[in-house]
Motif scaffolding. Structure first.
Motif, PDB file in Angstrom:
ATOM      1  N   SER A   1      -0.217  -1.867  -7.740  1.00 55.97           N
ATOM      2  CA  SER A   1      -1.449  -2.548  -8.027  1.00 55.97           C
ATOM      3  C   SER A   1      -1.024  -3.760  -8.800  1.00 55.97           C
ATOM      4  CB  SER A   1      -2.566  -1.610  -8.508  1.00 55.97           C
ATOM      5  OG  SER A   1      -2.958  -0.840  -7.689  1.00 55.97           O
TER       6      SER A   1
ATOM      7  N   GLN B   1       0.806   4.220  -8.030  1.00 58.50           N
ATOM      8  CA  GLN B   1      -0.100   3.375  -7.407  1.00 58.50           C
ATOM      9  C   GLN B   1      -0.648   2.270  -8.443  1.00 58.50           C
ATOM     10  OE1 GLN B   1      -2.430   3.648  -4.364  1.00 58.50           O
ATOM     11  NE2 GLN B   1      -2.418   1.504  -5.679  1.00 58.50           N
TER      12      GLN B   1
ATOM     13  N   GLY C   1      -3.216  -3.277 -14.854  1.00 57.63           N
ATOM     14  CA  GLY C   1      -3.979  -3.385 -13.672  1.00 57.63           C
ATOM     15  C   GLY C   1      -3.760  -4.671 -12.954  1.00 57.63           C
TER      16      GLY C   1
ATOM     17  N   SER D   1       0.697  -1.329  -0.037  1.00 58.73           N
ATOM     18  CA  SER D   1       0.035  -0.131   0.047  1.00 58.73           C
ATOM     19  C   SER D   1       0.909   1.025  -0.097  1.00 58.73           C
ATOM     20  CB  SER D   1      -0.891   0.127   1.247  1.00 58.73           C
ATOM     21  OG  SER D   1      -1.581   1.139   1.332  1.00 58.73           O
TER      22      SER D   1
END
Length: 458
Positions: A352, A348, A370, A26
């Motif tokens: 991911s 990010q 993604g 994260s």
């Protein structure tokens, strides 16, 4: 220096594997960024075997066919790890980085070790020099006093590349891709070799407040734009051959070319106290880089990613893009508002897709997808590590100078003892031909009969 750490590191990584895999990848807080960066740093070092018995410190497995990686990518890895330390404060790998960076300096302390001569390019040498320069700029712990120092190593690389033997009149100037004249690619002048030289010149100018380095940087920028390797829309193309006077421009575009010129331009802006010319160039390059190398604000390698034809080299470019654009925002702060939100969104997306491997935390290459794409390696991991650790830039000290806290020692004579075999051969004279003919005749006469069984090709 680091023997005890080097012995325990593999064991430590083994015992911490379960802990690492349990952590969340994260980046929603600084603490989570640091935790994720630590996971990525540990994963990146699994591709490095230079601390193991019988292995060579400093390099990733290679070069082909011995392994996937050319010599330069080792230097790029250590730059990534220096940034990791700078942003996170984690000293776990500092001794490994120092050992690696010093082991590959070569006998003349200029990052031209003889065992890599067959593929030694100005860009390869330049990457090691830029990592040494970074170590000086962020006050990475200095080597022992009897070892070469970071600033001196960066100067040595620059000085060897500024030597007249590296520059000729073909194409009106500029560095060739390769250093030894016998190497395949010596007839090619490209953006990355000249970009590393420009970048180092700009950074040395700022660090030492020395106009000579700045003059070289300015001259290099002017040459690149004059022959069309950078066009009016700030697209930077790969290179061209000297046989055509550099008119056969290969229009392939790579993100690390934009990044290396962006960072150099930012240093020139800073060194010149905000010269409007450099501000304009930075703005043009920033817009072009976001336009060409970020799809919906996610890093994308346009030359190869769509059909996944990327080479091992290209699989590491996104990390330099993130790292160098981030540093740019510190020394040319007017860029921060536009650039940092893009880099955060891209980071990010990078995190991911790090869902591969047995631990579910291995990173791939295609950030826009993604999901993990199955492409694993040192470059892919370095990319995400660079993107994630750079998110801590707001808490990090900007690059220092000799006058603002820099502790690394330089050497104005660094690089003067470089090996002459790297130089372009002198023109052959009539006397040389005559002498060579006589010597050849004598050698042949002595060999006839004794070696008659040997193949002429041998």
């Amino acid at each position: 220096m680091a023997s005890s750490l080097l012995r325990i590191l593999p064991i430590a990584l083994l015992f911490t594997g379960d802990l690492i895999s349990a952590q969340s990848m994260s980046i929603d807080s600084d603490d989570n960024v640091i935790s994720t960066a630590k996971t990525l740093a540990a994963n990146a070092l699994t591709y490095y075997h230079g601390t193991e018995p019988g292995q060579t410190p400093g390099i990733l497995p290679g070069p082909p066919p011995a392994g996937d990686y050319y010599w330069w990518e080792g230097g790029a890895l250590w730059g990534t790890m220096i940034d990791y330390w700078h942003y996170t404060g984690d000293t776990t790998y500092n001794d490994i980085v120092t050992q690696a960076m010093l082991f590959q300096t070569g006998p003349n302390r200029d990052y031209m070790p003889p065992n890599v001569t067959a593929s030694l390019g100005n860009d390869d040498q330049g990457f090691w020099g830029m990592s040494a320069m970074l170590a000086a700029e962020v006050n990475f712990p200095n080597p022992p006093s009897d070892q070469p120092q970071w600033l001196a190593l960066a100067q040595a690389v620059f000085h060897t590349q500024a030597d007249p033997n590296r520059h000729d009149d073909t194409c009106g100037g500029g560095l060739r891709w390769q250093i030894p004249f016998a190497n395949n690619g010596y007839d090619y002048k490209n953006s990355i070799a000249n970009g590393c030289f420009f970048n180092l010149g700009a950074r040395l100018a700022r660090y030492l407040h020395n106009q000579t380095y700045a003059d070289w940087a300015e001259k290099t920028w002017d040459w690149v734009t004059s022959i069309g390797l950078m066009d009016g829309d700030y697209r930077i193309y790969d290179g061209a051959h000297v046989e055509t006077n550099c008119t056969d421009i290969n229009r392939a575009q790579f993100s690390y070319n934009n990044a290396v010129y962006l960072l150099g331009a930012a240093y020139m802006y800073n060194y010149t106290d905000g010269d409007q010319k450099w501000e304009q160039r930075i703005n043009g390059l920033v817009d072009a880089t976001i336009r060409d190398f970020f799809h919906n604000n996610v890093a994308f390698e346009i030359s190869c990613e769509e059909h996944m034809t990327c080479t091992t080299d290209m699989l590491s470019f996104k990390g330099y893009l993130h790292r160098w654009m981030t540093t740019m925002t510190q020394i040319a702060p007017f860029t921060a508002a536009k650039v940092l939100p893009v880099l955060k969104q891209s980071a990010q997306a990078a995190v991911s897709q790090c869902t591969g491997g047995t631990d579910g935390k291995t990173c791939g290459f295609e950030w826009t997808s993604g999901k993990f794409d199955g492409s694993m390696g040192a470059g892919q991991t370095m990319n995400v590590l660079g993107a994630v650790s750079s998110l801590l830039v707001d808490k990090a000290q900007p690059p220092v100078t000799q006058e603002s806290g820099g502790t690394s020692q330089g050497d104005p004579n660094a690089g003067q003892d470089s090996d002459s075999f790297m130089n372009t051969p002198a023109p052959i004279t009539t006397g040389d031909r005559a002498g060579a003919g006589i010597l050849t005749a004598l050698v042949l006469a002595s060999c006839v009969g004794t070696f008659a069984w040997m193949s002429i090709g041998d």
